[in-house]
Design a protein around this motif. Structure first.
Motif, mmCIF file in Angstrom:
data_model
loop_
_atom_site.group_PDB
_atom_site.id
_atom_site.type_symbol
_atom_site.label_atom_id
_atom_site.label_comp_id
_atom_site.label_asym_id
_atom_site.label_seq_id
_atom_site.Cartn_x
_atom_site.Cartn_y
_atom_site.Cartn_z
ATOM 1 N N PHE A 299 0.813 -1.219 0.000
ATOM 2 C CA PHE A 299 0.000 0.000 0.000
ATOM 3 C C PHE A 299 0.845 1.268 0.000
ATOM 4 O O PHE A 299 0.524 2.240 -0.693
ATOM 5 C CB PHE A 299 -0.919 -0.034 1.222
ATOM 6 C CG PHE A 299 -1.820 1.153 1.387
ATOM 7 C CD1 PHE A 299 -2.859 1.385 0.495
ATOM 8 C CD2 PHE A 299 -1.640 2.036 2.438
ATOM 9 C CE1 PHE A 299 -3.706 2.482 0.646
ATOM 10 C CE2 PHE A 299 -2.479 3.128 2.608
ATOM 11 C CZ PHE A 299 -3.511 3.352 1.709
ATOM 12 N N HIS B 285 -10.008 -3.584 3.537
ATOM 13 C CA HIS B 285 -8.862 -2.718 3.824
ATOM 14 C C HIS B 285 -8.055 -3.164 5.032
ATOM 15 O O HIS B 285 -7.119 -2.467 5.434
ATOM 16 C CB HIS B 285 -9.282 -1.251 4.011
ATOM 17 C CG HIS B 285 -9.932 -0.642 2.822
ATOM 18 N ND1 HIS B 285 -10.860 0.373 2.917
ATOM 19 C CD2 HIS B 285 -9.795 -0.900 1.499
ATOM 20 C CE1 HIS B 285 -11.279 0.730 1.713
ATOM 21 N NE2 HIS B 285 -10.647 -0.046 0.834
ATOM 22 N N CYS C 126 -4.778 -0.639 6.062
ATOM 23 C CA CYS C 126 -4.340 0.432 5.170
ATOM 24 C C CYS C 126 -5.269 1.630 5.364
ATOM 25 O O CYS C 126 -6.487 1.480 5.284
ATOM 26 C CB CYS C 126 -4.407 -0.012 3.709
ATOM 27 S SG CYS C 126 -3.439 -1.490 3.335
ATOM 28 N N GLU D 45 -6.172 5.333 3.933
ATOM 29 C CA GLU D 45 -6.045 6.351 2.890
ATOM 30 C C GLU D 45 -6.676 7.632 3.433
ATOM 31 O O GLU D 45 -7.885 7.837 3.360
ATOM 32 C CB GLU D 45 -6.759 5.876 1.614
ATOM 33 C CG GLU D 45 -6.730 6.865 0.467
ATOM 34 C CD GLU D 45 -5.332 7.309 0.091
ATOM 35 O OE1 GLU D 45 -4.915 8.375 0.593
ATOM 36 O OE2 GLU D 45 -4.674 6.607 -0.690
ATOM 37 N N GLU E 26 -9.228 9.920 1.634
ATOM 38 C CA GLU E 26 -10.527 9.371 1.228
ATOM 39 C C GLU E 26 -11.367 8.906 2.416
ATOM 40 O O GLU E 26 -12.406 8.281 2.226
ATOM 41 C CB GLU E 26 -10.319 8.200 0.260
ATOM 42 C CG GLU E 26 -9.641 8.577 -1.051
ATOM 43 C CD GLU E 26 -9.532 7.391 -1.995
ATOM 44 O OE1 GLU E 26 -10.322 6.438 -1.849
ATOM 45 O OE2 GLU E 26 -8.635 7.404 -2.860
ATOM 46 N N TRP F 294 -12.887 4.149 4.169
ATOM 47 C CA TRP F 294 -12.536 5.086 3.103
ATOM 48 C C TRP F 294 -12.884 4.460 1.752
ATOM 49 O O TRP F 294 -13.199 3.277 1.657
ATOM 50 C CB TRP F 294 -11.055 5.473 3.167
ATOM 51 C CG TRP F 294 -10.051 4.351 3.200
ATOM 52 C CD1 TRP F 294 -9.541 3.721 4.289
ATOM 53 C CD2 TRP F 294 -9.408 3.731 2.065
ATOM 54 N NE1 TRP F 294 -8.635 2.744 3.930
ATOM 55 C CE2 TRP F 294 -8.531 2.741 2.574
ATOM 56 C CE3 TRP F 294 -9.487 3.917 0.674
ATOM 57 C CZ2 TRP F 294 -7.744 1.946 1.743
ATOM 58 C CZ3 TRP F 294 -8.700 3.129 -0.152
ATOM 59 C CH2 TRP F 294 -7.843 2.152 0.392
ATOM 60 N N ASP G 4 0.744 12.401 1.103
ATOM 61 C CA ASP G 4 -0.508 11.810 0.628
ATOM 62 C C ASP G 4 -1.347 11.191 1.743
ATOM 63 O O ASP G 4 -2.306 10.478 1.466
ATOM 64 C CB ASP G 4 -0.253 10.752 -0.462
ATOM 65 C CG ASP G 4 0.333 11.358 -1.716
ATOM 66 O OD1 ASP G 4 -0.001 12.530 -2.013
ATOM 67 O OD2 ASP G 4 1.121 10.683 -2.385
ATOM 68 N N LYS H 255 -1.105 8.725 3.804
ATOM 69 C CA LYS H 255 -1.248 7.276 3.813
ATOM 70 C C LYS H 255 -0.520 6.698 5.015
ATOM 71 O O LYS H 255 0.587 7.125 5.348
ATOM 72 C CB LYS H 255 -0.673 6.658 2.541
ATOM 73 C CG LYS H 255 -1.548 6.793 1.312
ATOM 74 C CD LYS H 255 -0.976 5.959 0.178
ATOM 75 C CE LYS H 255 -1.905 5.923 -1.018
ATOM 76 N NZ LYS H 255 -1.403 5.028 -2.082
#
Length: 300
Positions: free
Chosen positions: A35, A59, A77, A79, A82, A128, A176, A178
């Protein structure tokens, strides 16, 4: 184990939860080790003799230990760009149909006592993507396989713990937003017994992220043992028959990733080598007590 219960997986085996594709969970892809770009593998037992079952969800993935009826580890993971914050809670906990119910710690553990079903993968972390995917992820977190007993007392230590992901996501904003977050209980033979399980006294979390384009990691421990100044036998001597073991207050620490690997006997791939916590001079300095987010170290 009761002779009528399903047998545990063979010692040392790593299997994938499967009910022949009959359940609604059969299509779950689970955690993505790539990821972030660099590979961050699932934390699995480092020694032979520990049987685990891999359970993918939306996820995230749970590495489950049927012998303890609890997860050994989880991996999610996140994000950050989102995330959907308006997805309502389900608050309906369910057994995972890919495992025998007898191998899971269900409502009998949590009924009529002071124990919370503590989410391992935090409810909001996998929520997300599209609304449909986010709602599915939210529901997936409410499986008993993703819970472990925690004291219901809410104090600053637990508040810090529950907000770590938000703090780390803010730190990762320029990259980003993440995160990969690995979480689980510290499962020890000395954990106090209660209603057919052993209650973990500590929980761990390892966050992986990109820093200046390179993989980095930070590790934390939440301690709910009754008194760190005593050994487990003395500290639990006041436990009442039929009641949960005495737990809390919560203490939160930033610790070396290598220490998490040692106390859990799990493999963490490259993460011990990219730890942002500077090497400590002595054992008494290795665990950094957190009183606020300002105490967190995120740069080596």
């Amino acid at each position: 184990m009761n002779p009528s219960e399903p047998p545990l997986p063979p010692s040392g085996s790593v299997t994938r939860g499967d009910d022949g594709g009959r359940s609604a969970l059969a299509d779950r892809a689970g955690y993505d080790a790539a990821f972030l770009g660099p590979d961050v593998p699932l934390p699995v037992p480092a020694r032979d003799g520990v049987a685990t079952v891999i359970l993918p969800y939306t996820h995230f993935t749970v590495v489950f230990r049927p012998d303890r009826r609890l997860a050994a580890s989880t991996a999610v993971c996140i994000e950050g760009r989102e995330l959907l914050e308006d997805v309502p809670r389900d608050d309906v906990w369910e057994f995972d149909p890919r495992l025998p119910e007898e191998h899971q710690a269900g409502n009998d553990v949590y009924r009529n006592n002071s124990l919370d079903r503590g989410h391992l993968v935090r409810r909001l972390d996998p929520v997300w993507g599209s609304p449909a995917v986010a709602h599915r992820a939210n529901t997936d977190t409410f499986h008993y396989t993703n819970a472990a007993p925690q004291a219901d007392v809410f104090n600053q230590g637990k508040q810090l713990w529950q907000g770590l992901e938000n703090y780390l996501l803010d730190h990762a904003a320029e990259y980003d937003r993440k995160l990969t977050v690995l979480t689980g209980p510290v499962l020890q033979d000395s954990d106090p017994p209660y209603r057919g399980i052993q209650v973990p006294l500590r929980f761990w979390k390892v966050a992986a992220f990109l820093q200046d384009g390179a993989l980095a990691a930070a590790a934390y421990v939440l301690d709910q043992s009754p008194d760190l100044s005593r050994d487990a036998e003395r500290a639990l001597a006041g436990a009442k028959a039929g009641a949960p073991p005495p737990l809390g207050p919560f203490r939160t620490y930033q610790v070396p990733v290598s220490d998490i690997a040692e106390i859990t006997e799990l493999e963490f791939g490259p993460l011990p080598d990219v730890d942002v916590l500077p090497p400590a001079r002595g054992p008494e300095e290795r665990w950094r007590r957190l009183e606020s987010y300002d105490d967190i170290v995120l740069h080596a």
